[in-house]
Design a protein around this motif. Structure first.
Motif, mmCIF file in Angstrom:
data_model
loop_
_atom_site.group_PDB
_atom_site.id
_atom_site.type_symbol
_atom_site.label_atom_id
_atom_site.label_comp_id
_atom_site.label_asym_id
_atom_site.label_seq_id
_atom_site.Cartn_x
_atom_site.Cartn_y
_atom_site.Cartn_z
ATOM 1 N N ARG A 355 0.826 -1.209 0.000
ATOM 2 C CA ARG A 355 0.000 0.000 0.000
ATOM 3 C C ARG A 355 0.864 1.266 0.000
ATOM 4 N N ASP A 358 1.154 1.948 -3.575
ATOM 5 C CA ASP A 358 -0.076 2.539 -4.104
ATOM 6 C C ASP A 358 -0.197 3.999 -3.680
ATOM 7 N N ARG A 359 0.143 4.272 -2.442
ATOM 8 C CA ARG A 359 0.020 5.642 -1.913
ATOM 9 C C ARG A 359 0.944 6.612 -2.653
ATOM 10 N N ALA A 399 -4.277 4.847 -7.809
ATOM 11 C CA ALA A 399 -4.854 5.100 -6.483
ATOM 12 C C ALA A 399 -3.969 5.977 -5.626
ATOM 13 N N GLY A 401 -2.460 8.528 -3.319
ATOM 14 C CA GLY A 401 -3.064 9.508 -2.423
ATOM 15 C C GLY A 401 -4.335 9.035 -1.762
ATOM 16 N N ASP A 402 -4.893 7.911 -2.179
ATOM 17 C CA ASP A 402 -6.150 7.437 -1.602
ATOM 18 C C ASP A 402 -5.940 6.511 -0.402
ATOM 19 N N GLN A 404 -4.994 5.476 3.292
ATOM 20 C CA GLN A 404 -4.853 5.996 4.644
ATOM 21 C C GLN A 404 -3.875 5.120 5.421
#
Length: 642
Positions: A355, A358-359, A399, A401-402, A404
Motif C-alpha cells: 500500500r 499505491d500511496r 490510487a 493519495g487514496d 490511509q
C-alpha cells in the motif's frame, strides 16, 4: 482499588533473554513510515550532538603518605569553584597559591568547604566543594597532600564560565577495531547556537589539546590533538583541534579531551569533555548477491538482504528508503522501512506493505537508498549502501493519495506467535532506570507491578528485552518509568511486539527524568567508575551522541505514545547558586535535576506534561526525589493504560 505489587528480581534465565535471540524469538515489528519522515530518521550529522563542557575533570593521584600533587587552575570572573571527589578514608590537605603569591592555607580551605557527594548511577563517593572569590583572573596552583598511609586517588571537578564552552565531537562514524576514531574540539561563543567547527564564532581559542584514552581493559594512553588541517580539524590554524586513536580491542573506550586555551577576555581556560566511544569487532558487510523479493502475505513483500560475516550473530537494526519512478521517469519517494532483523542463513530481511507503493503512485524501476545496518546495542553502523537495485515489478498506481496509513502499514501484521502466547490480565509496570533499583512508591499506584533489574547497566535494547520478558506474565500493560526506563520502554514499543500493544485506552508510556537526548553525566560517571573502580559500568546509550544515534531510528508514531515530565532544583533566590547535587552541577547546564538537563529531557513528537521545580533526580540530593511526588504519581496512575 487495592494496590498489588510484584517484584521481579531478574534471574540468570531472564538476563539471558536480553542477549542474542533466535529469529523465532525476536517478534520484531516490521517498521515503515512515509517520506515526510526521511529527515527525522537520518543518522545525525557529524558534530550534530557535541558535548558542550563548561568544566574540567582532572584525575589526582598521590603515591603514598605525605606525597604531594599539584596542578594549575585558571580563575574565571574572579572565582574558583571546584569539587574534590575523594573516597579515601582520610581527607586531603589542600592549599592554593595565587598568581601574585597569594596564599590560601589548608586550614582556610577546610573552613570554606561544603561536604556532600556524588550518589548516582551506582556511584557513592564523598566530595568536598570549594567556592572562592579571588582578586581578578589568573592561574592558581592547587597543592594537595595525602595524609593516608597508602596510595590514593581523587578527582577534581572544576567549573568555568558557561559563556566559554568547549564543544567536542566525534568527527567520523568509524567505531570498529583497528579503524581510526577521530575526535575534534573548539571553544564556542554561544552554547545555544548549536554551531561547531570552523563556521562557529568563538570567544577565544584553544592553544593546546590532547586525548586521554582509557581502553576497556583499563590501559591508558595519550595522543596529541592538532590544528593543522590534517586531523579532521577543519582548516589549519582555525582554532579547531583534532586527534585520532586506533582502538585495538572491542568495548567502550573512555576518551577525554583535555583542552587549554584563552578566552576573548584574555584569561586562561581549562576544559575537558568525556566521550564514551563503543568499538565493535565486526566484519559484517553486504553480500555479493543482489536483493531478492518474495511475497509474505496478501499485500506484503519480504526483501532479503544478503550479508557476509564470520563474527556476528543475533539481530541488527536496519533502515532503508524505498524509491521508485513516475511515468516521466522521475524519482518518487515511497516509504522508509526498517526495524530489528535477525540474521538467518546469511540474510537480513526488510518488509514492505504494497500500500506504500499505491500511496506514492510509484512504478519500476525501484531501489533502496540510504541503507544502513547497525548493531542493536550501540547503533554503530556496520554496513551501508547509498543505493541498491530493488527487483520489484509494479506499474504506477492510479490510487495514489487514496491510501490511509494504518498501524499495520507502520508496524506490520501481528505475529501468530505473539497472539498465541498471551499472558493473562492487565498491569501497570513500574520501571526504574540505569544502575538503580525499585524507586517508585508502590502505595501510590493500583494494579501495579514493579520491574526490578537492580544495579545493572543495560543497553536500551537489552533493557527493553528484560521488560518484555517480565511483562509476558500479563496480556496487556502500560509503563510508568524513571530515567533510562523511559527510553527502554519506548525502545520496546517501537521495535518489538509486547503487552504494550494490547493495552487499553490511556497513556501508554509515562516517564519522569528520562534523558531522551542523553546526559553529560554519562561520561563523568564513566570517568569516576574507571578512576575509582565503582559504579555499574559505562553506558553509551545515555551519552549525547549515543542518544542521538538511538533517536535516529525512533519514528514519530512511536514517540507520540510517550507522556513525559521533567524537574529541576528549587530556586531559592537570585544571588545564590542552586543545585540538586553540587558536584554534578559543575558539569550540567541549568536547569537540571542532578542527572538530566531539562533541555536534554525533551522528546520531540511526544507529549510534554510539564516541568516541576524543587525535585531532584534521586534520593541523596538537595531536594526531594522526583519519583516520590504523590500528586504526579496519582495523576499517572489514574491516566495510565493497562
Amino acid at each position: 482499588m487495592k494496590s498489588t505489587t510484584l517484584v521481579c528480581a531478574v534471574s540468570a534465565a531472564l538476563c539471558a533473554a536480553a542477549f542474542p535471540l533466535k529469529a523465532e524469538e525476536l517478534l520484531a515489528k516490521q517498521l515503515a513510515g512515509p517520506p515526510e519522515e526521511f529527515s527525522a530518521m537520518q543518522r545525525p550529522a557529524i558534530a550534530e550532538a557535541p558535548i558542550m563542557s563548561k568544566s574540567a575533570v582532572v584525575p589526582m593521584e598521590l603515591s603514598a603518605k605525605g606525597s604531594s600533587w599539584s596542578t594549575r587552575l585558571p580563575a574565571e570572573n574572579g572565582q574558583l569553584k571546584f569539587a574534590v571527589v575523594n573516597p579515601g578514608a582520610a581527607p586531603l590537605e589542600l592549599s592554593l597559591q595565587g598568581p601574585n603569591g597569594q596564599q590560601i592555607s589548608a586550614s582556610q580551605m577546610s573552613a570554606r568547604s561544603k561536604r556532600s557527594g556524588i550518589f548516582e548511577g551506582g556511584v557513592n563517593l564523598p566530595a568536598e566543594m570549594y567556592e572562592l572569590n579571588v582578586a581578578g583572573d589568573g592561574e592558581w596552583q592547587l597543592n594537595a597532600r595525602g595524609s593516608s598511609k597508602t596510595a590514593g586517588r581523587a578527582l577534581l571537578i572544576l567549573e568555568g564560565d558557561p559563556d566559554d564552552m568547549l564543544a567536542s565531537w566525534q568527527a567520523n562514524d568509524s567505531q570498529k577495531v583497528k579503524q581510526p576514531v577521530l575526535i575534534a574540539a573548539s571553544l564556542l561563543s554561544d552554547a545555544d547556537a548549536g554551531l561547531v567547527g570552523p563556521m562557529a564564532q568563538r570567544l577565544g581559542r584553544l592553544q593546546q589539546a590532547k586525548l586521554s584514552i582509557t581502553a576497556p581493559n583499563g590501559d591508558r594512553s595519550e595522543v596529541p590533538m592538532f590544528d593543522d588541517g590534517q586531523h579532521a580539524d577543519g582548516l589549519a590554524g582555525d582554532g579547531v583541534f583534532g586527534g585520532r586513536f586506533l582502538p585495538k580491542q572491542a568495548g567502550n573506550h573512555l576518551v577525554q579531551v583535555v583542552a587549554h586555551g584563552r578566552a576573548a577576555a584574555g584569561h586562561a581556560v581549562l576544559r575537558t569533555a568525556e566521550h564514551v566511544v563503543p568499538v565493535l569487532d565486526s566484519d559484517l558487510q553486504l553480500g555479493a548477491a543482489g536483493l531478492s523479493v518474495s511475497k509474505s502475505g496478501e499485500q506484503r513483500v519480504q526483501i532479503s538482504l544478503p550479508v557476509a560475516t564470520a563474527k556476528n550473530a543475533g539481530h541488527f537494526r536496519t533502515y532503508a528508503e524505498v524509491w521508485g519512478h513516475n511515468a516521466a521517469g522521475e524519482p518518487v519517494a515511497v516509504a522508509w522501512i526498517g526495524g530489528m532483523s535477525a540474521l538467518s542463513k546469511g540474510q537480513l530481511t526488510l518488509n514492505l506493505d504494497q500500500r506504500w507503493l499505491d500511496r506514492s503512485g510509484a512504478g519500476a524501476p525501484f531501489e533502496l537508498r540510504n541503507l544502513r545496518i547497525e548493531d542493536p546495542d550501540h547503533f554503530v553502523v556496520l554496513a551501508k549502501a547509498d543505493s541498491l537495485a530493488l527487483p520489484l515489478q509494479r506499474a504506477a498506481s492510479k490510487a495514489a493519495g487514496d491510501i490511509q496509513i494504518d498501524d499495520e502499514m507502520r508496524q506490520g501484521p501481528r505475529p501468530v506467535a505473539f497472539d498465541s502466547a498471551k499472558g493473562t490480565g492487565s498491569r501497570l509496570l513500574l520501571v526504574h532506570g540505569y544502575c538503580s533499583g525499585g524507586v517508585w512508591p508502590t502505595s501510590h499506584f493500583s494494579n501495579a507491578s514493579t520491574f526490578l533489574d537492580a544495579n545493572k547497566s543495560r543497553s536500551h535494547d537489552q533493557f527493553a528485552q528484560l521488560i518484555k520478558s517480565f511483562g509476558n506474565t500479563w496480556n496487556s500493560y502500560g509503563v510508568v518509568a524513571h530515567s533510562q526506563g523511559g527510553a527502554a520502554a519506548l525502545h520496546l514499543y517501537t521495535y518489538y511486539w509486547s503487552g504494550l500493544d494490547n493495552a487499553g485506552s490511556g497513556r501508554l508510556i509515562q516517564s519522569v527524568g528520562t534523558p531522551y537526548q542523553g546526559t553529560n553525566l554519562a561520561g563523568i560517571l564513566a570517568t569516576l567508575g574507571s578512576w575509582f573502580g565503582v559504579g555499574c559500568g559505562t553506558n553509551d546509550n545515555l551519552t549525547y551522541s549515543g542518544a542521538s544515534s538511538w533517536l535516529s531510528g525512533i519514528p514519530t508514531s512511536s514517540r507520540a505514545k510517550v507522556n513525559y515530565y521533567t524537574t529541576s532544583f528549587k530556586s531559592t533566590n537570585w544571588w545564590t547558586n542552586d543545585y540538586c547535587n553540587f558536584a554534578t552541577d559543575l558539569v550540567l547546564s541549568d536547569p537540571e535535576d542532578g542527572t538530566t538537563e531539562k533541555a536534554k529531557g525533551q522528546l520531540s513528537g511526544a507529549v510534554n506534561r510539564g516541568h516541576t521545580n524543587g525535585q531532584c533526580h534521586t534520593t541523596g540530593m538537595r531536594d526531594p526525589a522526583q519519583y516520590k511526588d504523590s500528586s504526579r504519581n496519582a495523576t499517572m496512575n489514574s491516566n495510565a493504560a493497562r
